[in-house]
Design a protein around this motif. Structure first.
Motif, PDB file in Angstrom:
ATOM      1  N   UNK A  97      -4.637 -18.569  -9.266  1.00  0.00           N
ATOM      2  CA  UNK A  97      -5.112 -17.823 -10.428  1.00  0.00           C
ATOM      3  C   UNK A  97      -4.605 -18.451 -11.714  1.00  0.00           C
ATOM      4  N   UNK A  98      -3.385 -18.922 -11.718  1.00  0.00           N
ATOM      5  CA  UNK A  98      -2.816 -19.569 -12.901  1.00  0.00           C
ATOM      6  C   UNK A  98      -3.601 -20.824 -13.262  1.00  0.00           C
ATOM      7  N   UNK A  99      -3.950 -21.630 -12.253  1.00  0.00           N
ATOM      8  CA  UNK A  99      -4.725 -22.848 -12.516  1.00  0.00           C
ATOM      9  C   UNK A  99      -6.134 -22.502 -12.997  1.00  0.00           C
ATOM     10  N   UNK A 100      -6.740 -21.490 -12.399  1.00  0.00           N
ATOM     11  CA  UNK A 100      -8.087 -21.085 -12.812  1.00  0.00           C
ATOM     12  C   UNK A 100      -8.094 -20.624 -14.261  1.00  0.00           C
ATOM     13  N   UNK A 101      -7.139 -19.784 -14.624  1.00  0.00           N
ATOM     14  CA  UNK A 101      -7.093 -19.266 -15.993  1.00  0.00           C
ATOM     15  C   UNK A 101      -6.884 -20.374 -17.013  1.00  0.00           C
ATOM     16  N   UNK A 102      -6.223 -21.456 -16.609  1.00  0.00           N
ATOM     17  CA  UNK A 102      -5.920 -22.532 -17.540  1.00  0.00           C
ATOM     18  C   UNK A 102      -7.079 -23.513 -17.730  1.00  0.00           C
ATOM     19  N   UNK A 103      -8.074 -23.480 -16.864  1.00  0.00           N
ATOM     20  CA  UNK A 103      -9.172 -24.457 -16.960  1.00  0.00           C
ATOM     21  C   UNK A 103     -10.085 -24.131 -18.143  1.00  0.00           C
TER      22      UNK A 103
ATOM     23  N   UNK B  77     -19.400 -31.359 -18.987  1.00  0.00           N
ATOM     24  CA  UNK B  77     -19.029 -32.716 -19.395  1.00  0.00           C
ATOM     25  C   UNK B  77     -17.519 -32.903 -19.374  1.00  0.00           C
ATOM     26  N   UNK B  78     -17.083 -34.136 -19.146  1.00  0.00           N
ATOM     27  CA  UNK B  78     -15.659 -34.466 -19.196  1.00  0.00           C
ATOM     28  C   UNK B  78     -15.329 -34.893 -20.621  1.00  0.00           C
ATOM     29  N   UNK B  79     -14.744 -33.990 -21.380  1.00  0.00           N
ATOM     30  CA  UNK B  79     -14.425 -34.262 -22.786  1.00  0.00           C
ATOM     31  C   UNK B  79     -12.933 -34.457 -23.012  1.00  0.00           C
ATOM     32  N   UNK B  80     -12.213 -34.712 -21.927  1.00  0.00           N
ATOM     33  CA  UNK B  80     -10.772 -34.921 -22.073  1.00  0.00           C
ATOM     34  C   UNK B  80     -10.037 -33.601 -22.238  1.00  0.00           C
ATOM     35  N   UNK B  81      -8.799 -33.696 -22.640  1.00  0.00           N
ATOM     36  CA  UNK B  81      -7.953 -32.516 -22.780  1.00  0.00           C
ATOM     37  C   UNK B  81      -8.478 -31.615 -23.902  1.00  0.00           C
ATOM     38  N   UNK B  82      -8.580 -30.325 -23.611  1.00  0.00           N
ATOM     39  CA  UNK B  82      -8.989 -29.340 -24.608  1.00  0.00           C
ATOM     40  C   UNK B  82      -7.912 -28.259 -24.661  1.00  0.00           C
ATOM     41  N   UNK B  83      -6.954 -28.442 -25.546  1.00  0.00           N
ATOM     42  CA  UNK B  83      -5.813 -27.541 -25.626  1.00  0.00           C
ATOM     43  C   UNK B  83      -6.227 -26.207 -26.229  1.00  0.00           C
TER      44      UNK B  83
ATOM     45  N   UNK C  79     -12.468 -19.193 -26.170  1.00  0.00           N
ATOM     46  CA  UNK C  79     -13.045 -20.527 -25.995  1.00  0.00           C
ATOM     47  C   UNK C  79     -13.887 -20.601 -24.732  1.00  0.00           C
ATOM     48  N   UNK C  80     -13.471 -19.898 -23.696  1.00  0.00           N
ATOM     49  CA  UNK C  80     -14.215 -19.940 -22.439  1.00  0.00           C
ATOM     50  C   UNK C  80     -15.529 -19.157 -22.532  1.00  0.00           C
TER      51      UNK C  80
ATOM     52  N   UNK D 125     -20.155 -30.956 -27.205  1.00  0.00           N
ATOM     53  CA  UNK D 125     -19.638 -29.817 -27.962  1.00  0.00           C
ATOM     54  C   UNK D 125     -18.205 -29.514 -27.530  1.00  0.00           C
ATOM     55  N   UNK D 126     -17.282 -29.543 -28.489  1.00  0.00           N
ATOM     56  CA  UNK D 126     -15.883 -29.199 -28.253  1.00  0.00           C
ATOM     57  C   UNK D 126     -15.513 -28.023 -29.149  1.00  0.00           C
ATOM     58  N   UNK D 127     -14.812 -27.047 -28.592  1.00  0.00           N
ATOM     59  CA  UNK D 127     -14.548 -25.809 -29.324  1.00  0.00           C
ATOM     60  C   UNK D 127     -13.085 -25.420 -29.215  1.00  0.00           C
ATOM     61  N   UNK D 128     -12.509 -24.975 -30.345  1.00  0.00           N
ATOM     62  CA  UNK D 128     -11.116 -24.523 -30.374  1.00  0.00           C
ATOM     63  C   UNK D 128     -10.979 -23.400 -31.397  1.00  0.00           C
TER      64      UNK D 128
END
Length: 411
Positions: free
Chosen positions: A198-204, A216-222, A250-251, A268-271
């Motif tokens: 659950x911790x890994x899922x919530x962090x994705x 798409x693979x847009x790299x790290x999205x903090x 963001x999700x 598209x990258x969103x923060x």
């Protein structure tokens, strides 16, 4: 949806803190011909609320521990508003009842794991029955989701191409916090502390995507970032700090993009961040906000510090005073750049405590959008997002309710 339904909207959890605010808003702003009911566990409390509001609305007893009562509730109305959280603890049986009955549903959840489970268990059912299950119809996540929707609509109208880097900045706000919000946060932290999956899922970043493998693979999205304003847009002065709800909002926005076949763009990258001003002390303020966010989460995760915090923070059913709710406000500014280099900013702002008074308006108007919105709404069922379900219909309703929602092209 059966033809025998004689209610348009039912407020479930109507005697809770946000439920009362939502019912009160409907009592004052209900369009002619829309039939509303109040639902919850205790008839006497519901009857007392109806008397206080001066309404003659139907009363229904329903409880999350009584599936038959929830089925009867869902089958009696076209739209259900649920204000009963934490949703991971109390919410799923009602989602199931609405999905199976073909009843539209809106709530206020900010819980990633609950939302993901809702998608996995009931999206297919809701698609089959035509039920529109729309989570997160309050301060989380309508300003985020409809704000990006407004940017997308402006860029599409101008023909300037898909969106690239897009940032939500909570520029100013004043408001309080309720015990229900704290209880939801506590519930989520309990789960991720005990369950590594659950911790890994919530962090994705794409944890709510219809199909994460297609993203798409847009790299790290903090999620929690501190930025200089000019890194967001040349016009933006000062510093920004982490926004605690970025981990959820963001999700939602990324799910909207995917549900629309990546109409915002494949790059598209969103923060999301919160503005802390441009004084010489703003870097310190940004650091303190970030540290405070981390400290609250850590404090609620571990029993010794939770014991102390539980005695200081609001209890379930408690919330900000009427004065705080009336004097509250929020201003959110969103910035984007398109593939052609055009830049836009959108503003989403409202008076009233963002998490309570303004949220009650957003939640009620979301339900009214489904009840009276007509053909401009999303036609099919499923577990949807506010932008996908409502789009311009809710935007127009919120503007009519006094919200500021506008887009301006910068270059």
């Amino acid at each position: 949806m059966t033809a025998s339904r004689d209610l348009d909207i039912v407020v479930y959890g109507a005697t809770g803190f946000v439920g009362r605010l939502t019912a009160a808003y409907l009592a004052e702003h209900l369009p002619a011909g829309v039939a509303v009911g109040l639902a919850g566990r205790t008839r006497s409390k519901l009857e007392k609320l109806a008397a206080e509001l001066g309404v003659d609305w139907r009363i229904a007893e329903a409880d999350a521990d009584d599936p038959a009562s929830l089925t009867a509730l869902a089958e009696s109305t076209r739209v259900v508003i649920s204000t009963v959280g934490p949703y991971a603890r109390y919410g799923m049986p009602l989602v199931q009842a609405c999905a199976e009955a073909g009843t539209d549903y809106v709530d206020l959840t900010g819980e990633v794991l609950f939302h993901r489970e809702s998608i996995d268990r009931f999206d297919e059912t809701a698609r089959r029955t035509g039920a529109r299950i729309v989570h997160s119809c309050g301060f989380d996540s309508i300003p985020s989701d409809l704000g990006v929707h407004a940017l997308y609509r402006a860029a599409a109208a101008d023909g300037t191409g898909p969106l690239l880097d897009t940032t939500f900045v909570l520029s100013a706000f004043r408001g309080g916090v309720s015990g229900g919000t704290i209880d939801s946060l506590r519930q989520q932290l309990d789960v991720v502390r005990k369950d590594a999956d659950a911790r890994r899922l919530a962090a994705r970043p794409y944890s709510l995507s219809p199909d994460p493998s297609k993203e798409p693979d847009l790299g790290r999205q903090s999620d929690l970032v501190m930025l200089d304003g000019k890194a967001i847009s040349p016009e933006l002065k000062g510093r920004t700090a982490p926004f605690v709800m970025a981990t959820y909002n963001t999700r939602i926005v990324r799910r909207s993009n995917a549900l629309r076949d990546w109409a915002y763009g494949r790059r598209f990258r969103y923060r999301e961040v919160v503005g802390v001003g441009s004084s010489p002390l703003s870097p310190l303020f940004a650091g303190l906000v970030g540290a405070g966010t981390a400290a609250l989460a850590a404090g609620l995760m571990f029993p010794p510090t939770r014991f102390v915090l539980d005695r200081l923070l609001p209890k379930p059913g408690e919330g900000p005073s009427e004065k705080v709710r009336e004097n509250g406000f929020f201003i959110a500014d969103l910035y984007t750049t398109t593939e052609s280099g055009a830049r836009y900013t959108a503003r989403f702002a409202a008076k009233g405590d963002p998490g309570y008074k303004a949220t009650a308006v957003m939640l009620a108007e979301s339900a009214l959008s489904l009840a009276v919105g007509g053909a401009e709404l999303h036609a099919g069922g499923g577990v949807l997002t506010p932008a996908v379900a409502f789009g311009d219909v809710l935007t127009d309703r919120l503007r009519a309710a006094g919200f500021e929602i506008g887009v301006r092209r910068l270059t």
